[in-house]
Design a protein around this motif. Sequence first.
Motif, mmCIF file in Angstrom:
data_model
loop_
_atom_site.group_PDB
_atom_site.id
_atom_site.type_symbol
_atom_site.label_atom_id
_atom_site.label_comp_id
_atom_site.label_asym_id
_atom_site.label_seq_id
_atom_site.Cartn_x
_atom_site.Cartn_y
_atom_site.Cartn_z
ATOM 1 N N ALA A 38 -2.965 20.302 15.845
ATOM 2 C CA ALA A 38 -3.914 19.116 17.113
ATOM 3 C C ALA A 38 -4.037 17.987 16.543
ATOM 4 C CB ALA A 38 -4.787 19.546 16.989
ATOM 5 N N ILE A 39 -3.764 17.066 18.127
ATOM 6 C CA ILE A 39 -3.315 15.865 18.305
ATOM 7 C C ILE A 39 -4.181 15.680 19.510
ATOM 8 C CG2 ILE A 39 -1.038 15.605 17.513
ATOM 9 C CD1 ILE A 39 -0.037 15.624 20.405
ATOM 10 N N GLU A 40 -4.299 14.562 20.296
ATOM 11 C CA GLU A 40 -4.997 13.887 20.943
ATOM 12 C C GLU A 40 -3.960 12.835 21.697
ATOM 13 O OE1 GLU A 40 -8.170 11.329 20.789
ATOM 14 O OE2 GLU A 40 -9.734 12.957 20.442
ATOM 15 N N VAL A 41 -3.935 12.649 23.397
ATOM 16 C CA VAL A 41 -2.789 12.266 23.479
ATOM 17 C C VAL A 41 -3.466 11.695 24.568
ATOM 18 C CG1 VAL A 41 -0.694 12.242 25.717
ATOM 19 C CG2 VAL A 41 -0.635 14.171 23.631
ATOM 20 N N LEU A 42 -3.884 10.381 24.988
ATOM 21 C CA LEU A 42 -4.781 9.197 25.662
ATOM 22 C C LEU A 42 -5.901 9.737 25.774
ATOM 23 C CD1 LEU A 42 -2.263 9.044 28.620
ATOM 24 C CD2 LEU A 42 -2.597 7.350 26.652
ATOM 25 N N GLY A 43 -6.505 10.523 24.428
ATOM 26 C CA GLY A 43 -7.751 10.470 24.481
ATOM 27 C C GLY A 43 -8.076 12.265 24.980
ATOM 28 N N SER A 44 -7.312 12.861 25.557
ATOM 29 C CA SER A 44 -7.163 14.204 25.591
ATOM 30 C C SER A 44 -6.899 15.118 25.114
ATOM 31 C CB SER A 44 -6.752 14.554 26.847
ATOM 32 O OG SER A 44 -7.603 13.644 27.761
ATOM 33 N N PRO A 45 -6.928 15.849 24.057
ATOM 34 C CA PRO A 45 -7.264 17.016 22.867
ATOM 35 C C PRO A 45 -5.454 18.231 23.290
ATOM 36 C CG PRO A 45 -8.806 17.937 24.237
ATOM 37 C CD PRO A 45 -8.407 16.846 24.904
ATOM 38 N N ALA A 46 -4.876 18.311 23.082
ATOM 39 C CA ALA A 46 -3.480 17.976 22.914
ATOM 40 C C ALA A 46 -2.647 18.777 21.610
ATOM 41 C CB ALA A 46 -2.220 17.526 23.790
ATOM 42 N N TYR A 47 -1.200 19.731 21.527
ATOM 43 C CA TYR A 47 -1.311 20.402 20.528
ATOM 44 C C TYR A 47 0.205 19.753 20.459
ATOM 45 C CZ TYR A 47 -4.576 23.245 20.751
ATOM 46 O OH TYR A 47 -5.936 24.044 20.355
ATOM 47 N N TRP A 48 0.949 19.334 19.432
ATOM 48 C CA TRP A 48 2.496 18.455 18.516
ATOM 49 C C TRP A 48 3.436 19.854 18.981
ATOM 50 C CZ3 TRP A 48 3.901 14.384 17.393
ATOM 51 C CH2 TRP A 48 5.321 13.789 16.963
ATOM 52 N N VAL A 49 4.321 19.302 19.676
ATOM 53 C CA VAL A 49 5.462 20.582 20.459
ATOM 54 C C VAL A 49 6.584 19.902 19.140
ATOM 55 C CG1 VAL A 49 7.713 21.797 21.152
ATOM 56 C CG2 VAL A 49 4.660 21.495 22.402
ATOM 57 N N GLU A 50 7.122 18.779 19.613
ATOM 58 C CA GLU A 50 8.387 18.144 18.597
ATOM 59 C C GLU A 50 8.486 16.383 19.161
ATOM 60 O OE1 GLU A 50 12.204 20.112 19.241
ATOM 61 O OE2 GLU A 50 11.606 20.217 21.632
ATOM 62 N N HIS A 51 9.039 15.878 18.246
ATOM 63 C CA HIS A 51 9.617 14.304 18.384
ATOM 64 C C HIS A 51 10.832 14.945 19.500
ATOM 65 C CE1 HIS A 51 10.276 10.225 17.789
ATOM 66 N NE2 HIS A 51 11.496 10.620 17.757
ATOM 67 N N GLY A 53 12.364 12.443 20.049
ATOM 68 C CA GLY A 53 13.745 12.154 20.427
ATOM 69 C C GLY A 53 13.601 10.349 21.151
ATOM 70 N N GLY A 54 14.116 9.023 20.239
ATOM 71 C CA GLY A 54 13.641 7.739 21.103
ATOM 72 C C GLY A 54 11.808 7.262 20.413
ATOM 73 N N ASN A 55 11.756 7.130 21.573
ATOM 74 C CA ASN A 55 10.136 6.987 21.208
ATOM 75 C C ASN A 55 8.945 7.892 22.164
ATOM 76 O OD1 ASN A 55 10.315 4.752 20.000
ATOM 77 N ND2 ASN A 55 10.273 3.370 21.757
ATOM 78 N N SER A 56 9.774 8.693 22.072
ATOM 79 C CA SER A 56 9.121 10.202 22.555
ATOM 80 C C SER A 56 8.766 11.642 22.675
ATOM 81 C CB SER A 56 10.026 11.376 24.135
ATOM 82 O OG SER A 56 10.438 9.496 25.089
ATOM 83 N N VAL A 57 7.300 12.296 23.118
ATOM 84 C CA VAL A 57 7.083 13.199 22.164
ATOM 85 C C VAL A 57 6.486 14.317 22.783
ATOM 86 C CG1 VAL A 57 4.877 14.025 20.481
ATOM 87 C CG2 VAL A 57 5.603 11.813 20.183
ATOM 88 N N ARG A 58 7.354 15.226 22.178
ATOM 89 C CA ARG A 58 6.860 16.921 23.480
ATOM 90 C C ARG A 58 5.499 17.363 22.758
ATOM 91 N NH1 ARG A 58 12.786 17.312 23.102
ATOM 92 N NH2 ARG A 58 13.174 17.159 25.007
ATOM 93 N N PHE A 59 4.436 17.902 23.791
ATOM 94 C CA PHE A 59 2.819 18.255 23.307
ATOM 95 C C PHE A 59 2.230 19.411 24.709
ATOM 96 C CE2 PHE A 59 2.236 15.064 26.149
ATOM 97 C CZ PHE A 59 1.412 14.627 27.025
ATOM 98 N N VAL A 60 2.100 20.234 24.826
ATOM 99 C CA VAL A 60 0.963 21.074 25.368
ATOM 100 C C VAL A 60 -0.509 20.624 25.999
ATOM 101 C CG1 VAL A 60 2.753 23.123 25.141
ATOM 102 C CG2 VAL A 60 1.295 22.922 24.078
ATOM 103 N N ARG A 61 -0.693 20.934 26.440
ATOM 104 C CA ARG A 61 -2.606 21.252 26.587
ATOM 105 C C ARG A 61 -2.821 22.737 26.076
ATOM 106 N NH1 ARG A 61 -3.854 15.492 26.492
ATOM 107 N NH2 ARG A 61 -3.090 14.441 29.013
ATOM 108 N N PRO A 62 -4.280 22.358 25.705
ATOM 109 C CA PRO A 62 -5.141 23.582 25.764
ATOM 110 C C PRO A 62 -5.328 24.740 26.766
ATOM 111 C CG PRO A 62 -6.360 21.993 24.675
ATOM 112 C CD PRO A 62 -4.951 21.670 25.576
#
Length: 80
Positions: A38-51, A53-62
């Motif tokens: 579990a993570i937050e992206v800009l204050g909204s709940p999300a789930y980590w998928v993977e780094h 590369g560079g400064n980017s993160v892949r994620f999904v919303r519930p």
Amino acid sequence: MLAFYAMQRATGGMAFKRFLQIVGPIRETPMPSGAGRAIEVLGSPAYWVEHAGGNSVRFVRPGSDTILLSHEADIREIDQ
């Protein structure tokens, strides 16, 4: 199955056998380390998928199966 259903809508109906001929071999991709935490992206709940590369993160919303991309500065780890 989501891809099959989308293809059926786009073609006016397609047999599953024909769909498998078009897509070719389907392989399972191993889950990246830490996927699903579990993570937050800009204050909204999300789930980590993977780094990504560079400064980017892949994620999904519930409740979604769409993988999104964000800058790592927008991500906040949630202590569990």
